[in-house]
Design an enzyme around this catalytic site. Structure first.
Site, PDB file in Angstrom:
ATOM      1  CE  LYS A   9       9.774   6.514  -2.499  1.00 52.86           C
ATOM      2  NZ  LYS A   9       8.679   5.557  -2.733  1.00 52.86           N
ATOM      3  CD  GLU A  14      18.163   7.512  -3.810  1.00 54.98           C
ATOM      4  OE1 GLU A  14      18.996   8.432  -3.727  1.00 54.98           O
ATOM      5  OE2 GLU A  14      17.211   7.217  -3.201  1.00 54.98           O
ATOM      6  CB  SER A  26       3.022   3.844   1.651  1.00 56.17           C
ATOM      7  OG  SER A  26       3.037   2.585   0.601  1.00 56.17           O
TER       8      SER A  26
HETATM    9  C1  LIG Z   1       8.696   4.248  -2.488  1.00 55.24           C
HETATM   10  C2  LIG Z   1       7.500   3.726  -2.057  1.00 55.24           C
HETATM   11  C3  LIG Z   1       7.626   2.752  -0.842  1.00 55.24           C
HETATM   12  C4  LIG Z   1       8.783   2.039  -0.512  1.00 55.24           C
HETATM   13  O1  LIG Z   1       9.614   2.923   0.446  1.00 55.24           O
HETATM   14  P1  LIG Z   1       9.826   2.973   1.907  1.00 55.24           P
HETATM   15  O2  LIG Z   1      10.821   3.628   2.281  1.00 55.24           O
HETATM   16  O3  LIG Z   1       9.820   1.523   2.358  1.00 55.24           O
HETATM   17  O4  LIG Z   1       8.489   3.429   2.444  1.00 55.24           O
HETATM   18  C5  LIG Z   1       6.323   2.220  -0.413  1.00 55.24           C
HETATM   19  N1  LIG Z   1       5.096   2.644  -0.825  1.00 55.24           N
HETATM   20  C6  LIG Z   1       4.966   3.565  -1.908  1.00 55.24           C
HETATM   21  C7  LIG Z   1       3.935   4.129  -2.287  1.00 55.24           C
HETATM   22  C8  LIG Z   1       6.273   4.197  -2.475  1.00 55.24           C
HETATM   23  O5  LIG Z   1       6.315   4.758  -3.440  1.00 55.24           O
END
Ligand SMILES: *Cc1c(COP(=O)(O)O)cnc(C)c1O
Length: 384
Positions: free
Chosen positions: A89, A111, A369
């Site tokens: 993020k 948000e 992610s």
């Molecule tokens: C917020 C988040 C997501 C989901 O958001 P996307 O916009 O779909 O990438 C996925 N993995 C993690 C670790 C997150 O913090």
């Protein structure tokens, strides 16, 4: 196929700018400012410098030999979990904060659902000396106390969204309302590839670095080749679009993994939510349904418009996994590789387990992610 700039804000039939009239000039101003900044090498250099020396990019590519042996395929992880603040993020948030400052804005509004985007935004606001207001559903505030406190530590004001289901979709509504009223000095720092144009495109561009790095890292590891499959979890879809954008013009198969309780593509009903036309979960009257998932970060009933386009044209496919599978995937990666993933990212590991036959002998690139520190307490409850 390459991922192009949506000059008219559209990805095929999806996207657009469905906002109240009062917000149209703000979206247009943002579109113009982003186009100009993105074409300016000085802006790019400053962002690259931040990503290198603050975020910690490039993130490594890790080959998972133990997990690969267990699953019968070659698994490569793109390590977005190692970024500052623990997920992908920060890539987007630093880009938007830098752009906001360039536009002369002194305040960020955002948000957040699970609190991860709120924490990332609060981090950027602290770094840039900007004011910051984060809307969060009352229910989520109760569920995510630790992240609320983190934001407060970083100097951000957390406001409770008390309407509707008191969760993420209501927080988005409130943040947009706040932006309408304060647009002169405030930038709305949206957290995924959703919302009205230019957000789905701009947020993708800020996450493109994931795919570009991974493409070069794979080329090095695979003698100039590309993986057979590139996969990522999908909430709004920003981490997935980031890694997909590095491979859209190759032979690699692109697979997004959705929670079974929030499968916006799986349910494939087009509609308009939060400013754009895309697939979303809705009832027979067109009211937006609650998404439900073990990971609060994927609890979003819609999906970014570019994903809808990729699904409709067949360039990417989207697979659901259940919460039970996610719990297994979470433990599997921890046990085999010493990496505790975010529950969101564990969705992809769960899909690798489910798709084992199909993946046999293939090379699979997984976008990891985020890291799982934030989910350990929840998993202690689930597993006890
Ligand atoms: C917020 C988040 C997501 C989901 O958001 P996307 O916009 O779909 O990438 C996925 N993995 C993690 C670790 C997150 O913090």
């Amino acid at each position: 196929m390459t991922m192009t700039d949506p000059v008219d804000g559209r990805f095929g039939e999806f996207g657009g700018m469905y906002v109240p009239e009062t917000l149209v000039p703000a979206c247009q101003e943002l579109d113009a400012a982003f186009r100009e900044a993105w074409a300016d090498p000085a802006f790019r250099d400053e962002l690259d410098d931040l990503q290198a020396n603050y975020t910690g990019r490039p993130s490594p590519l890790t080959e998972c030999r133990n997990l690969g042996e267990e699953l019968g395929c070659r698994v490569l992880l793109k390590r977005e979990d190692l970024n500052h603040t623990g997920s992908h993020k920060i890539n987007n948030v630093l880009g938007q904060a830098l752009l906001a400052r360039r536009m002369g804005k002194t305040r960020l509004v955002a948000e957040t659902g699970a609190g991860q985007h709120g924490v990332a935004t609060a981090t950027a606001a602290a770094l840039f000396g900007m004011e910051c207001v984060v809307y969060m559903g009352a229910v989520d505030i109760e569920r995510q106390k630790l992240n609320v406190f983190r934001m407060q530590l970083l100097g951000t004001e957390v406001r409770s969204a008390e309407s509707g289901s008191k969760t993420l979709k209501d927080a988005v509504n409130e943040a947009m309302r706040y932006w309408v009223a304060a647009v002169e000095n405030t930038h709305y720092c949206l957290g995924s590839v959703m919302g009205p144009h230019p957000y789905p495109w701009m947020v993708r561009e800020f996450h493109r670095v994931i795919g570009e790095e991974a493409r070069a890292q794979c080329a090095e590891l695979l003698d100039g080749g590309v993986p057979d499959v590139v996969t990522a979890c999908v909430g709004g879809g920003s981490n997935a679009i980031g890694i997909f954008s590095g491979f859209a013009d190759t032979s690699a198969e692109l697979v997004g993994v959705e929670p079974a309780g929030g499968a916006a593509v799986g349910r494939a009903v087009p509609g308009i939510v939060h400013g754009s036309h895309s697939y979303l979960m809705q009832d027979e009257w067109g009211q937006v349904l609650e998404a439900e998932s073990i990971s609060a970060g994927l609890d979003y009933p819609g999906i970014g418009p570019e994903h809808s386009h990729l699904a409709k044209t067949g360039r990417a496919r989207y697979e659901p996994v259940t919460d039970e599978d996610v719990v297994e995937g979470f433990q599997l990666l921890a046990r085999t590789e010493g990496i505790i993933p975010a529950l969101e990212s564990a969705h992809v590991i769960a899909w690798l387990m489910n798709a084992r036959e199909e993946l046999r002998g293939k090379t699979v690139l997984v976008n990891l992610s985020g890291r799982g520190d934030k989910d350990v307490a929840q998993m202690m409850d689930v597993l006890s």
